[in-house]
Each structure stands twice: as C-alpha cells, then as structure tokens.
Design an enzyme around this catalytic site. Structure first.
Site, PDB file in Angstrom:
ATOM      1  N   VAL A  56      11.100   1.509 -14.908  1.00 55.88           N
ATOM      2  CA  VAL A  56      10.167   1.844 -13.841  1.00 55.88           C
ATOM      3  C   VAL A  56       9.830   3.345 -13.788  1.00 55.88           C
ATOM      4  CG1 VAL A  56      11.873   2.194 -12.002  1.00 55.88           C
ATOM      5  CG2 VAL A  56       9.615   1.284 -11.432  1.00 55.88           C
ATOM      6  N   TYR A  57      10.650   4.203 -14.384  1.00 56.18           N
ATOM      7  CA  TYR A  57      10.408   5.642 -14.309  1.00 56.18           C
ATOM      8  C   TYR A  57       9.079   5.990 -14.972  1.00 56.18           C
ATOM      9  CZ  TYR A  57      15.344   6.332 -12.992  1.00 56.18           C
ATOM     10  OH  TYR A  57      16.571   6.303 -12.373  1.00 56.18           O
ATOM     11  N   GLN A  58       8.209   6.561 -14.172  1.00 56.21           N
ATOM     12  CA  GLN A  58       6.874   6.968 -14.618  1.00 56.21           C
ATOM     13  C   GLN A  58       6.134   5.805 -15.277  1.00 56.21           C
ATOM     14  OE1 GLN A  58       5.730   9.845 -13.595  1.00 56.21           O
ATOM     15  NE2 GLN A  58       7.698  10.633 -12.878  1.00 56.21           N
ATOM     16  N   PHE A  59       6.394   4.587 -14.766  1.00 58.58           N
ATOM     17  CA  PHE A  59       5.763   3.363 -15.295  1.00 58.58           C
ATOM     18  C   PHE A  59       5.930   3.236 -16.810  1.00 58.58           C
ATOM     19  CE2 PHE A  59       2.914   4.240 -11.508  1.00 58.58           C
ATOM     20  CZ  PHE A  59       3.616   3.408 -10.663  1.00 58.58           C
TER      21      PHE A  59
END
Length: 180
Positions: A56-59
């Site tokens: 999920v980090y920075q998509f």
C-alpha cells in the site's frame, strides 16, 4: 551498525530498520526516486540491512523503487513487506483483506514489483475484520512451503489475537509467527 537476532529466527538484522513508506510520490507527496535512492544508499553505507515496506505504500511505488534499488544486491538485505489493503486506491475486493486468495495475489504482485523470488518477512498489515486467524496461518504455511516467504509476521493486531496466532501456528507445526 549493530546487529541483533530477529526474534527466535537466528536471522541477524541491523538494529535500525529502514521504513520505506516515504519512497515514491503516489500519495502526492514524499520522496521522489532520487531522494529515495540517496536515503537507501546512505542506510546501506551505514551498514543497515533490514528494509520494511508494504504494498500500500505510495500505491506500490515504494516496492517498485525498492526492486530497482535492490538489483544486484538483494542478498545483502532482509526484505520485509506487508499486505492487506492493496496497492491501488480502489483495489479489487478479491485482492484486499487477509484471505489466502488475497494473501497470494498480494504476494505475487509484491514479488513482481520488488523483482525478487521471495520475501524474507511477510506481514499481515492490519486485521480485516473477517478473516479468521486459522486462515491467515494456513496462508502463511502455504507460502512458506512454496518457498515464497521465509518468515511470517502480524502487525497492528490486538495482543490477544497475536498470542492466539502464535499458539495456532505452534500447534499446527506451521511456519512460526516470527514478528509482531
């Protein structure tokens, strides 16, 4: 840099981990590729070897940048990543959450972004409110037997649920919960 044993695994990790939630600009802010590279290189030069990320980090951009940064030096690092919420803002409901289906789909996508064949420590990022602990343990065991993960971790769960997961994994002789 000092190194410590990671739980009861025998794995030696740097005492300072590099969290990479700020690698990328998918959320509209944080570190562009040049700044991310500088941060990563400074950490590696200081002797750091424990990298933490999440789909999920920075998509997904965090993992993509890490995949590039780790090329040619993957074996010098302990790579941890997490799953639950998916790598896109409106992810398909079948690839979010903690079911085995979502776990496997998330892992395969992370492996591709990270340009690696395995994750050293794979974490459930958040409880999803529906997946039973037994399902999570079975999913981790499936992935460990397939050689796709080495260690399993549970993040942001209540202590009672973590204790239950550790116990269930022990009773099932499954891959242990090595991180919390």
């Amino acid at each position: 840099m000092k190194y410590i044993a990671f739980g009861k695994t025998g794995l030696k990790v740097s005492q300072v981990a590099l969290g990479t939630g700020n690698f990328g600009t998918g959320w509209g802010y944080c570190a562009d590729p040049d700044v991310s590279t500088a941060i990563f290189d400074a950490y590696a030069e200081a002797g750091g070897n424990f990298i933490d990320s999440a789909d999920v980090y920075q998509f997904g951009q965090s993992e993509e940048l890490l995949g590039t940064l780790l090329e040619g030096r993957r074996e010098n690092f302990v790579l941890a990543t997490k799953f639950t919420r998916g790598a896109t803002p409106n992810a398909n409901p079948l690839v979010i959450g903690n079911s085995r289906k979502a776990m496997i789909a998330s892992l395969e996508a992370s492996l591709k972004r990270l340009k690696t064949d395995r994750i050293d420590i794979y974490w459930v990022h958040w409880p999803d409110g529906v997946t039973p602990t037994e399902e999570i343990i079975r999913g981790f065991e499936d992935l460990a037997r397939a050689g796709k993960i080495l260690y399993a971790g549970i993040s942001n769960f209540p202590a009672w649920r973590l204790a239950r997961a550790v116990t269930l994994a022990e009773l099932a002789d499954a891959v242990p919960i090595a991180a919390a």
